[in-house]
Design an enzyme around this catalytic site. Structure first.
Site, PDB file in Angstrom:
ATOM      1  N   THR A  48       0.842  -1.208   0.000  1.00  0.00           N
ATOM      2  CA  THR A  48       0.000   0.000   0.000  1.00  0.00           C
ATOM      3  C   THR A  48       0.875   1.255   0.000  1.00  0.00           C
ATOM      4  O   THR A  48       1.746   1.406   0.855  1.00  0.00           O
ATOM      5  CB  THR A  48      -0.902   0.036   1.257  1.00  0.00           C
ATOM      6  N   ASP A 106       3.116   5.747  -4.270  1.00  0.00           N
ATOM      7  CA  ASP A 106       3.211   7.129  -3.769  1.00  0.00           C
ATOM      8  C   ASP A 106       4.619   7.416  -3.244  1.00  0.00           C
ATOM      9  O   ASP A 106       5.145   8.514  -3.410  1.00  0.00           O
ATOM     10  CB  ASP A 106       2.214   7.352  -2.621  1.00  0.00           C
TER      11      ASP A 106
END
Ligand code: RIB
Length: 303
Positions: A247, A251
């Protein structure tokens, strides 16, 4: 300064053995609550590289906002550009992570949908600064933000995550364009391109549309970048034993890459550093809480 224009969420993550199929109920081993949102994640990854980073975003006027903003402040992300909605709650994401570190995410935008490009002060948009944006905020505002930044001489980076249909003109607004393989395929399809199956050809086809540098990230296979001059860079990530949670790894890549670019690193070194950071982030659960510091990245790169 690196300016990140994007989303802030509170992530509720369930840890399961296997991701549920359609209609299936699975029992989770437990859950965690942590700070997330692609914009906030990218800003925090950049700040951990030691780069002065400001986040322009919108949250609700609620307890979740206090929680996520406190984490950003603790990590030296400037949050004075974060506005508060009078009506909508802070964005949230419900994430399910399996034993192999794969995930499924349900995103509720909330106040992220009220972000405005007008929140960007023009005095921070100039040729020494970099603007980084993603797609969890309304496309129209992101386009205005990118245009404002590019017109003022700042370098611009767009991470097309999650994938959305965009007019080809948007590709001309970003000097750097970061997508994963799924997002690249989606973009190729919606722009009606036909580069074939080869990953470099896909990156080249996208690069030619906007005369922009396109970076396609390929998880454990690394990434491929193609510049408008057709320079090709392919980098493999460092090997790790086990992915705990992927996760926010994308980013971490985007934020670290933007930070390196801001610091004047060449493209190859910036990608190599970003890929090392993203790999390290897969070793711990959660998004922001898993991001490495500059020294951790350097140490792994030395090996
Ligand atoms: O990219 C990971 C992020 O996507 C999570 O932090 C979650 O908030 C979702 O938006």
């Amino acid at each position: 300064m690196l300016v990140v224009f994007g989303s802030i969420n509170l992530d509720l993550t369930y840890h399961v053995k296997k991701l549920p199929k359609d209609g299936e109920t699975v029992i989770a081993n437990g859950y965690t609550i942590g700070p997330g949102g692609k914009g906030a994640n990218q800003a925090l990854a950049a700040a951990r590289m030691g780069v002065k980073t400001a986040l322009v975003a919108k949250t609700g006027d609620d307890a979740n906002s206090v929680r996520v903003l406190n984490n950003l402040k603790r990590n030296e992300v400037m949050t004075s550009g974060v506005a508060k909605s009078e009506t909508l709650p802070t964005g949230t994401a419900t994430i399910i992570v399996d034993e192999k570190g794969n995930n499924q995410i349900i995103y509720v935008p909330g106040a992220n949908n009220e972000i405005s490009a007008e929140q960007l002060p023009s005095d921070i948009l100039h040729n020494k600064n970099v603007l980084l944006a993603q797609m969890e905020t309304p496309l129209e505002e992101t386009v205005v933000a990118l245009k404002k930044a590019k017109d003022s001489g700042a370098r611009t980076i767009l991470n097309l995550a999650p994938a959305q249909k965009i007019p080809s003109i948007v590709m001309q607004l970003a000097h750097y364009f970061i997508v994963n393989e799924v997002e690249a395929d989606y973009l190729i399809k919606t722009l009606k391109l036909d580069p074939g199956k080869n990953i470099t050809d896909k990156a080249r086809a996208l690069s030619q549309i906007g005369k922009t540098t396109v970076i396609i990230t390929l998880a454990e296979k690394g990434c491929v970048a193609v510049t408008p001059e057709d320079n090709i860079i392919a980098i493999e990530p460092p090997k790790i034993d086990k992915v705990v949670d992927s996760t926010g790894a994308g980013d971490c890549f985007a934020g670290t890459f933007a930070a390196c670019l801001h610091e004047g690193m060449d493209l190859k070194s910036a990608i190599k550093t970003a890929i090392t950071a993203a790999t390290l982030s897969c070793l711990k659960p959660g998004a922001q809480n898993s991001y490495p510091y500059k020294d951790d990245i350097r140490e792994l790169m030395k090996k």
